[in-house]
Design a protein around this motif. Structure first.
Motif, PDB file in Angstrom:
ATOM      1  N   LEU A 141       4.982   2.000  -2.343  1.00 57.74           N
ATOM      2  CA  LEU A 141       4.615   1.760  -3.741  1.00 57.74           C
ATOM      3  C   LEU A 141       5.731   1.048  -4.500  1.00 57.74           C
ATOM      4  O   LEU A 141       5.467   0.344  -5.478  1.00 57.74           O
ATOM      5  CB  LEU A 141       4.277   3.086  -4.434  1.00 57.74           C
ATOM      6  CG  LEU A 141       3.066   3.851  -3.881  1.00 57.74           C
ATOM      7  CD1 LEU A 141       2.895   5.186  -4.599  1.00 57.74           C
ATOM      8  CD2 LEU A 141       1.801   3.011  -3.999  1.00 57.74           C
ATOM      9  N   LEU A 142       6.960   1.215  -4.063  1.00 54.95           N
ATOM     10  CA  LEU A 142       8.077   0.492  -4.680  1.00 54.95           C
ATOM     11  C   LEU A 142       7.892  -1.014  -4.525  1.00 54.95           C
ATOM     12  O   LEU A 142       8.334  -1.801  -5.378  1.00 54.95           O
ATOM     13  CB  LEU A 142       9.403   0.913  -4.043  1.00 54.95           C
ATOM     14  CG  LEU A 142       9.830   2.375  -4.213  1.00 54.95           C
ATOM     15  CD1 LEU A 142      11.027   2.664  -3.314  1.00 54.95           C
ATOM     16  CD2 LEU A 142      10.164   2.675  -5.659  1.00 54.95           C
ATOM     17  N   PHE A 143       7.232  -1.409  -3.436  1.00 58.79           N
ATOM     18  CA  PHE A 143       7.007  -2.823  -3.151  1.00 58.79           C
ATOM     19  C   PHE A 143       5.679  -3.325  -3.711  1.00 58.79           C
ATOM     20  O   PHE A 143       5.622  -4.360  -4.380  1.00 58.79           O
ATOM     21  CB  PHE A 143       7.058  -3.048  -1.633  1.00 58.79           C
ATOM     22  CG  PHE A 143       6.779  -4.462  -1.214  1.00 58.79           C
ATOM     23  CD1 PHE A 143       7.774  -5.419  -1.260  1.00 58.79           C
ATOM     24  CD2 PHE A 143       5.516  -4.835  -0.772  1.00 58.79           C
ATOM     25  CE1 PHE A 143       7.523  -6.731  -0.878  1.00 58.79           C
ATOM     26  CE2 PHE A 143       5.260  -6.140  -0.375  1.00 58.79           C
ATOM     27  CZ  PHE A 143       6.257  -7.094  -0.441  1.00 58.79           C
ATOM     28  N   THR A 144       4.606  -2.599  -3.459  1.00 56.69           N
ATOM     29  CA  THR A 144       3.277  -3.086  -3.862  1.00 56.69           C
ATOM     30  C   THR A 144       3.132  -3.196  -5.372  1.00 56.69           C
ATOM     31  O   THR A 144       2.415  -4.062  -5.869  1.00 56.69           O
ATOM     32  CB  THR A 144       2.179  -2.161  -3.314  1.00 56.69           C
ATOM     33  OG1 THR A 144       2.393  -0.820  -3.788  1.00 56.69           O
ATOM     34  CG2 THR A 144       2.185  -2.163  -1.793  1.00 56.69           C
ATOM     35  N   SER A 145       3.814  -2.322  -6.108  1.00 58.40           N
ATOM     36  CA  SER A 145       3.703  -2.360  -7.571  1.00 58.40           C
ATOM     37  C   SER A 145       4.248  -3.660  -8.151  1.00 58.40           C
ATOM     38  O   SER A 145       3.892  -4.048  -9.267  1.00 58.40           O
ATOM     39  CB  SER A 145       4.444  -1.170  -8.185  1.00 58.40           C
ATOM     40  OG  SER A 145       5.817  -1.179  -7.827  1.00 58.40           O
ATOM     41  N   MET A 146       5.102  -4.376  -7.393  1.00 58.69           N
ATOM     42  CA  MET A 146       5.671  -5.637  -7.854  1.00 58.69           C
ATOM     43  C   MET A 146       4.617  -6.742  -7.978  1.00 58.69           C
ATOM     44  O   MET A 146       4.841  -7.743  -8.663  1.00 58.69           O
ATOM     45  CB  MET A 146       6.759  -6.116  -6.885  1.00 58.69           C
ATOM     46  CG  MET A 146       7.975  -5.219  -6.801  1.00 58.69           C
ATOM     47  SD  MET A 146       8.993  -5.567  -5.327  1.00 58.69           S
ATOM     48  CE  MET A 146       9.105  -7.347  -5.394  1.00 58.69           C
TER      49      MET A 146
END
Length: 303
Positions: A141-146
């Motif tokens: 989620l740290l990546f996809t939220s970008m």
């Protein structure tokens, strides 16, 4: 990104020459520059300059193009930061914008799609089963939220900023270094949000990566001795919006991305030639290590 003009001489100065404006880039007539190609001596802007053993060269000279009368260099053409010169200096920027727009359109068609991308630190306690927060192991989620946006104004502002900042940076750094800057800055913004925001609050958007580009652009402009006032003014305006309570903005992502962008940008443009790759990718690794440490500490706190 215009250079500061020189101070004109007064009318009473004896024998003084009239003030002259800076020359403009031969490939971009609207851009003033004080840099010239060391081979053909034509003025070139940061987007066109290629790092050489001494000074900078224009793309035509390093490729041995028509109209220069020079043979191509034995080594491959390099950007200011040592990256390979690309035929389309905005290709990655276009791809990143395309990915963000595609995710946004899917989210508009199927709103539940964003539920699996939004950064959430920890889902609320029972009766919900905590299986979709970062604290429960969903680090992705740290990546996809970008790449997730919900409001049209949000994605419009971020994509315009990405286009304006991304192109010159991609040309100056090269594709690999530019992509590393973008992704690591975005992750740093996500990590700081995870650490400081309420665990059950949701966060999404490319703002952390965009602020990373802001920070790197400021470092690049200072390296090239450009007038810093435009980028500083724009950054201050953005920070005012960031800390406006009525805007409901995750300021943590902005600050995390900005700090990461400054650190990585400094490593990218100031690395000495003999240790360039070590320092450039080492700065990225340093920020990534900070992201991992922050995430681990916050997870231990929440579980």
């Amino acid at each position: 990104m215009d250079q500061a003009p020189g101070s004109p001489k007064g009318p009473d100065d004896q024998g003084s020459q009239p003030a002259q404006s800076l020359p403009v880039c031969y490939r971009h007539p609207g851009r003033e520059t004080g840099i010239r190609c060391t081979r053909c001596e034509r003025p070139i802007c940061p987007e066109c300059m290629v790092s050489a053993s001494v000074g900078f060269q224009c793309p035509e000279c390093v490729r041995g193009g028509s109209g220069t009368g020079h043979a191509p260099d034995a080594s491959r053409p390099r950007t200011l930061a040592g990256g390979t010169i690309a035929a389309d200096p905005r290709l990655l920027t276009k791809i990143l914008i395309g990915i963000n727009l595609a995710v946004f359109l899917v989210g508009q068609i199927r709103s539940s799609f964003l539920d699996h991308l939004v950064l959430v630190g920890q889902w609320p306690p029972a009766p919900f089963t905590p299986t979709e927060g970062v604290a429960e192991g969903q680090w992705y989620l740290l990546f996809t939220s970008m790449f997730a946006h919900e409001a049209i104004w949000h994605i419009a502002f971020n994509m315009l900023s990405l286009w304006w900042l991304g192109g010159p940076l991609e040309a100056a750094l090269g594709r690999v270094r530019y992509l590393a800057l973008y992704l690591v800055s975005g992750l740093a913004g996500s990590a700081l949000t995870y650490v400081l925001a309420a665990p059950s609050s949701g966060s999404l958007g490319a703002s952390g990566a965009i602020f990373g580009l802001f920070g790197a652009t400021a470092v690049l402009m200072r390296r090239l001795r450009y007038d810093m006032r435009p980028i500083i003014a724009l950054l201050v305006i953005n920070l005012i919006f960031t800390f406006n309570p009525g805007m409901n903005i995750a300021w943590q992502a902005h600050i995390g991305g900005l700090v990461a962008g400054v650190v990585i940008g400094y490593g990218m443009v100031h690395a000495p030639r003999e240790r360039r790759a070590l320092i450039q990718y080492g700065s990225c690794a340093l920020v990534l290590a900070a992201v991992v440490v922050m995430t681990l500490l916050r997870t231990a706190q929440l579980t």
